[in-house]
Design a protein around this motif. Structure first.
Motif, PDB file in Angstrom:
ATOM      1  N   HIS A  61       0.844  -1.187   0.000  1.00  0.00           N
ATOM      2  CA  HIS A  61       0.000   0.000   0.000  1.00  0.00           C
ATOM      3  C   HIS A  61       0.881   1.239   0.000  1.00  0.00           C
ATOM      4  CE1 HIS A  61      -3.747  -2.141   0.713  1.00  0.00           C
ATOM      5  NE2 HIS A  61      -3.073  -2.925   1.534  1.00  0.00           N
ATOM      6  N   ASN A 262       0.277  -1.263   7.091  1.00  0.00           N
ATOM      7  CA  ASN A 262      -0.383  -1.170   5.790  1.00  0.00           C
ATOM      8  C   ASN A 262      -0.174  -2.436   4.962  1.00  0.00           C
ATOM      9  OD1 ASN A 262       2.291  -1.009   4.941  1.00  0.00           O
ATOM     10  ND2 ASN A 262       2.099   1.014   3.983  1.00  0.00           N
ATOM     11  N   ARG A 267      -5.126  -3.051   8.086  1.00  0.00           N
ATOM     12  CA  ARG A 267      -5.058  -1.733   8.699  1.00  0.00           C
ATOM     13  C   ARG A 267      -5.804  -1.641  10.025  1.00  0.00           C
ATOM     14  NH1 ARG A 267      -2.855   2.148   5.092  1.00  0.00           N
ATOM     15  NH2 ARG A 267      -2.616   1.337   2.977  1.00  0.00           N
TER      16      ARG A 267
END
Length: 326
Positions: A61, A262, A267
């Motif tokens: 991410h 991430n 998350r």
């Protein structure tokens, strides 16, 4: 923690059917930070801030904006030297806490497990020995990871653990270590679990830092899954360990301003695993915390900052205190 070797195999991505209110709050903080002033400002923290994702085909991410970079200052280094000297282990290598002070946690026992050992690098034969973790066999321990500049995970975990001990003892808790840098190597993962069990600890926290790919950032807390096989039976501690982990995750966000991982845990900052001997063999509430990714330069700048490590210790301690006080 480097996800290579015992207790450090790559976690497989999974989608949890439930998200407890705290973890939703943690995720919401991260999202809110992107469009607002960030978690740092939201929690009023104006300081300097602050495994391996092996899932095939999963792209990292974007780097979260809620964990700002920090470069250790000369004052941090001086502070580290003073605190390391003050917190160094006793000549006998005892891992036991001193007499507990009076405080709200008097009578409570906390075991802190600093991940790895600085001497493991010189004892590869010993740490490669296989031990039984209930669900199978794994190596006794690993060397851990390090930053690209050579700051080792073992050094990091000892420093943060000693800071946590100081805070908890001030609250009246009795704090025991699985190792305090005085032994040549180890202990093995089964012995680490046994130390917590024999202490009849009210809470055990294993402190680590990850060794994932660059761009993977943030912390995550690892919870024991339900395991009932061989010498392992985590069923009695799954619920209490989850509560401990959730409280640590929430307080870690508030104290450090760091975002949840991430790259694992979707998350939420929480990951459940069934392959870790340190959790599988525990009979008391226990979690692991990966404070950040040593292989990412931005996270590494935080992990090598004495000021940020103090915040990390504060967040972990506040989570433990919250759990113990109910």
């Amino acid at each position: 923690m480097s996800y290579v070797g015992p207790d450090f195999d790559p976690p497989q991505p999974r989608r949890s059917p439930l998200r407890r209110p705290l973890t939703v709050t943690v995720a919401a903080l991260v999202v809110g930070a992107v469009v607002g002033l960030g978690v740092w400002q939201a929690v009023g923290d104006s300081g300097d801030g602050s495994g391996t994702n092996s899932a095939a085909g999963r792209s990292p991410h974007p780097t979260p904006t809620t964990a700002p970079s920090a470069t250790p200052s000369p004052s941090d280094d001086a502070k580290d030297a003073d605190e390391t000297k003050a917190a160094s282990p006793t000549p006998s290598g005892s891992s036991a806490s001193g007499p507990a002070a009076s405080g709200p946690l008097k009578g409570k026992v906390v075991v802190i497990d600093p991940g790895h050992n600085p001497g493991n690098f010189q004892h590869t034969t010993e740490i490669n020995r296989q031990v039984n973790i209930g669900t199978g066999m794994k190596e006794c321990d690993t060397t851990g990871t390090s930053t690209n500049n050579g700051y080792t995970e073992a050094k990091f975990t000892l420093d943060v653990s000693r800071r946590v001990r100081t805070i908890l003892e001030q609250q009246g808790a009795t704090v025991k270590f699985t190792q305090d840098g005085a032994r040549a190597w180890g202990p093995c993962i089964d012995e680490r679990a046994r130390i917590g069990n024999e202490a009849k600890a009210d809470a055990v926290v294993s402190i680590h830092a990850d060794g994932s790919a660059a761009g993977n950032r943030g912390f995550h807390v690892i919870l024991p899954g339900s395991v009932h096989k061989g010498a392992a039976d985590t069923r009695p501690i799954v619920a209490s360990s989850r509560e401990l982990g959730e409280r640590i995750a929430g307080n870690f966000v508030r104290a450090t301003g760091s975002a949840p991982s991430n790259y694992v845990g979707e998350r939420t900052g929480l990951v459940t695993r069934q392959d870790l001997g340190g959790l599988n063999l525990s009979t008391v509430p226990k979690v692991f915390i990966e404070c950040g990714n040593m292989r990412d330069t931005n996270d590494a700048a935080l992990l090598t900052s004495g000021a940020w490590r103090q915040k990390a210790a504060q967040g972990i301690s506040e989570g433990i205190v919250s759990f113990l006080r109910g």
